[in-house]
Motif scaffolding. Structure first.
Motif, mmCIF file in Angstrom:
data_model
loop_
_atom_site.group_PDB
_atom_site.id
_atom_site.type_symbol
_atom_site.label_atom_id
_atom_site.label_comp_id
_atom_site.label_asym_id
_atom_site.label_seq_id
_atom_site.Cartn_x
_atom_site.Cartn_y
_atom_site.Cartn_z
ATOM 1 N N ARG A 105 19.114 -2.755 37.807
ATOM 2 C CA ARG A 105 18.677 -2.406 36.457
ATOM 3 C C ARG A 105 18.378 -0.904 36.344
ATOM 4 N N GLU A 106 19.193 -0.101 36.972
ATOM 5 C CA GLU A 106 18.966 1.337 36.957
ATOM 6 C C GLU A 106 20.001 2.023 36.079
ATOM 7 N N SER A 107 19.717 3.297 35.788
ATOM 8 C CA SER A 107 20.657 4.106 35.034
ATOM 9 C C SER A 107 21.215 5.153 35.980
ATOM 10 N N ILE A 108 22.525 5.199 36.081
ATOM 11 C CA ILE A 108 23.181 6.165 36.953
ATOM 12 C C ILE A 108 24.078 7.053 36.100
ATOM 13 N N LYS A 109 23.888 8.350 36.216
ATOM 14 C CA LYS A 109 24.696 9.322 35.444
ATOM 15 C C LYS A 109 24.653 9.006 33.947
ATOM 16 N N GLY A 110 23.538 8.451 33.503
ATOM 17 C CA GLY A 110 23.372 8.140 32.090
ATOM 18 C C GLY A 110 23.971 6.808 31.675
ATOM 19 N N PHE A 111 24.623 6.102 32.604
ATOM 20 C CA PHE A 111 25.209 4.806 32.306
ATOM 21 C C PHE A 111 24.199 3.687 32.546
ATOM 22 N N THR A 112 24.262 2.674 31.704
ATOM 23 C CA THR A 112 23.482 1.468 31.901
ATOM 24 C C THR A 112 24.389 0.274 31.644
ATOM 25 N N ALA A 113 23.993 -0.851 32.204
ATOM 26 C CA ALA A 113 24.728 -2.092 31.942
ATOM 27 C C ALA A 113 23.735 -3.229 32.001
ATOM 28 N N ASP A 114 23.767 -4.068 31.012
ATOM 29 C CA ASP A 114 22.852 -5.212 30.946
ATOM 30 C C ASP A 114 23.642 -6.498 31.060
ATOM 31 N N LEU A 115 23.141 -7.374 31.917
ATOM 32 C CA LEU A 115 23.774 -8.672 32.069
ATOM 33 C C LEU A 115 23.342 -9.574 30.916
ATOM 34 N N ASN A 116 24.284 -10.115 30.186
ATOM 35 C CA ASN A 116 23.988 -11.049 29.095
ATOM 36 C C ASN A 116 24.614 -12.386 29.483
ATOM 37 N N GLU A 148 32.811 15.048 29.595
ATOM 38 C CA GLU A 148 34.189 15.136 30.084
ATOM 39 C C GLU A 148 34.304 14.649 31.525
ATOM 40 N N GLU A 149 33.274 14.917 32.315
ATOM 41 C CA GLU A 149 33.311 14.504 33.721
ATOM 42 C C GLU A 149 33.199 12.991 33.910
ATOM 43 N N ASP A 150 32.970 12.271 32.825
ATOM 44 C CA ASP A 150 32.945 10.804 32.915
ATOM 45 C C ASP A 150 34.356 10.219 32.918
ATOM 46 N N SER A 151 35.347 11.037 32.627
ATOM 47 C CA SER A 151 36.725 10.543 32.611
ATOM 48 C C SER A 151 37.089 9.991 33.986
ATOM 49 N N ALA A 152 37.485 8.727 34.027
ATOM 50 C CA ALA A 152 37.750 8.047 35.301
ATOM 51 C C ALA A 152 38.229 6.638 35.003
ATOM 52 N N MET A 153 38.529 5.917 36.082
ATOM 53 C CA MET A 153 38.873 4.508 35.977
ATOM 54 C C MET A 153 37.629 3.713 36.321
ATOM 55 N N GLY A 199 37.852 -6.780 37.621
ATOM 56 C CA GLY A 199 38.577 -6.784 36.361
ATOM 57 C C GLY A 199 39.780 -5.868 36.480
ATOM 58 N N GLN A 200 40.543 -5.784 35.409
ATOM 59 C CA GLN A 200 41.793 -5.032 35.420
ATOM 60 C C GLN A 200 41.568 -3.528 35.371
ATOM 61 N N GLY A 201 40.330 -3.134 35.094
ATOM 62 C CA GLY A 201 40.030 -1.712 35.026
ATOM 63 C C GLY A 201 40.214 -1.153 33.634
ATOM 64 N N THR A 202 39.357 -0.201 33.271
ATOM 65 C CA THR A 202 39.483 0.526 32.013
ATOM 66 C C THR A 202 39.501 2.007 32.326
ATOM 67 N N GLU A 203 40.524 2.671 31.845
ATOM 68 C CA GLU A 203 40.588 4.117 32.029
ATOM 69 C C GLU A 203 39.856 4.783 30.874
ATOM 70 N N LEU A 204 38.801 5.516 31.201
ATOM 71 C CA LEU A 204 38.032 6.233 30.183
ATOM 72 C C LEU A 204 38.498 7.683 30.149
ATOM 73 N N SER A 205 38.865 8.133 28.960
ATOM 74 C CA SER A 205 39.270 9.516 28.777
ATOM 75 C C SER A 205 38.316 10.155 27.770
ATOM 76 N N VAL A 206 37.600 11.181 28.206
ATOM 77 C CA VAL A 206 36.666 11.871 27.315
ATOM 78 C C VAL A 206 37.270 13.223 26.956
ATOM 79 N N LYS A 207 37.535 13.399 25.680
ATOM 80 C CA LYS A 207 38.199 14.618 25.226
ATOM 81 C C LYS A 207 37.176 15.645 24.766
ATOM 82 N N PRO A 208 37.489 16.924 24.951
ATOM 83 C CA PRO A 208 36.525 17.977 24.585
ATOM 84 C C PRO A 208 36.357 18.107 23.072
#
Lengths: 110, 117
Positions: free
Chosen positions: A53-64, A79-84, A101-110
């Motif tokens: 239940r921690e926040s890493i690099k500003g990310f959080t995830a809650d189990l529902n 921008e540095e969050d861009s990753a798979m 899971g199949q993975g999600t590619e996150l692209s953060v544009k400037p």
């Protein structure tokens, strides 16, 4: 059946926008869930786990459990969050494997 | 550097050849894994080993034979390579098997990109 579903293959947002990467799972019993991240040309690494239940690099995830979801969120994308990003389920007594899971590619544009 | 390492990083070979990928971890972990990442970036478990003993073989063809000479090493040997074997193979390790909490965090190697021509 045990399954992890990430419905978005690619998610593109602008810097500073909120981001939500969706993850749904199918598992009978109490799940243990993780988010792993793979930056370009780097190895897969653990981002966070629902138990902590921690926040890493500003990310959080809650189990529902009601919605069988474990969505990953960040209020202001960088921008540095861009990753798979991979959501993963750890099923107990099954040899220690992770079901990804199949993975999600996150692209953060400037 | 404490980590999971794999060699080689890239492997290009002809169909029908036999090849090996080596994996070593110096984290003192008991459990090691091989995962396959296909062209769509989907990751799937192949094998897991705990203290040199095979725990999982996830319906992998017999042409794939993992070998664990000690608990710090898990090598993957592939016979009679096929075009469909082209993928990125990741080795991983975890402190222990089937416990909850920190022990089941898996640490991944950098991957080996196998291309079969």
């Amino acid at each position: 059946a045990q399954r992890v579903t990430q419905p978005e293959k690619l998610l593109s947002v602008f810097k500073g926008a909120p981001v939500e990467l969706k993850c749904n799972y199918s598992y009978s019993g109490s799940p243990e869930l993780f988010w792993y991240v793979q930056y370009s040309r780097q190895r897969l690494q653990l981002l966070l786990r629902h138990i902590s239940r921690e926040s890493i690099k500003g990310f959080t995830a809650d189990l529902n459990k009601g919605e069988t979801s474990f969505h990953l969120k960040k209020p202001f994308a960088q921008e540095e969050d861009s990753a798979m990003y991979y959501c993963a389920l750890f099923p107990y007594n099954q040899g220690g494997k992770l079901i990804f899971g199949q993975g999600t590619e996150l692209s953060v544009k400037p | 550097d404490t980590a999971v390492s794999q060699t080689p990083k890239y492997l290009v070979t002809q169909m029908g050849n036999d090849k090996s990928i080596k994996c070593e971890q110096n984290l003192g972990h008991d459990t090691m894994y091989w995962y396959k990442q296909d062209s769509k970036k989907f990751l799937k478990i192949m094998f897991s080993y705990n203290n040199k003993e095979l725990i999982i073989n996830e319906t992998v063809p017999n042409r794939f034979s993992p070998k664990s000479p000690d608990k710090a090493h898990l090598n993957l040997h592939i016979n009679s390579l096929e075009l469909g074997d082209s993928a990125v193979y990741f080795c991983a390790s975890s402190q222990a098997l089937q416990t909850s909490g920190r022990e089941n965090e898996q640490f991944f190697g950098p991957g080996t990109r196998l291309t079969v021509l």
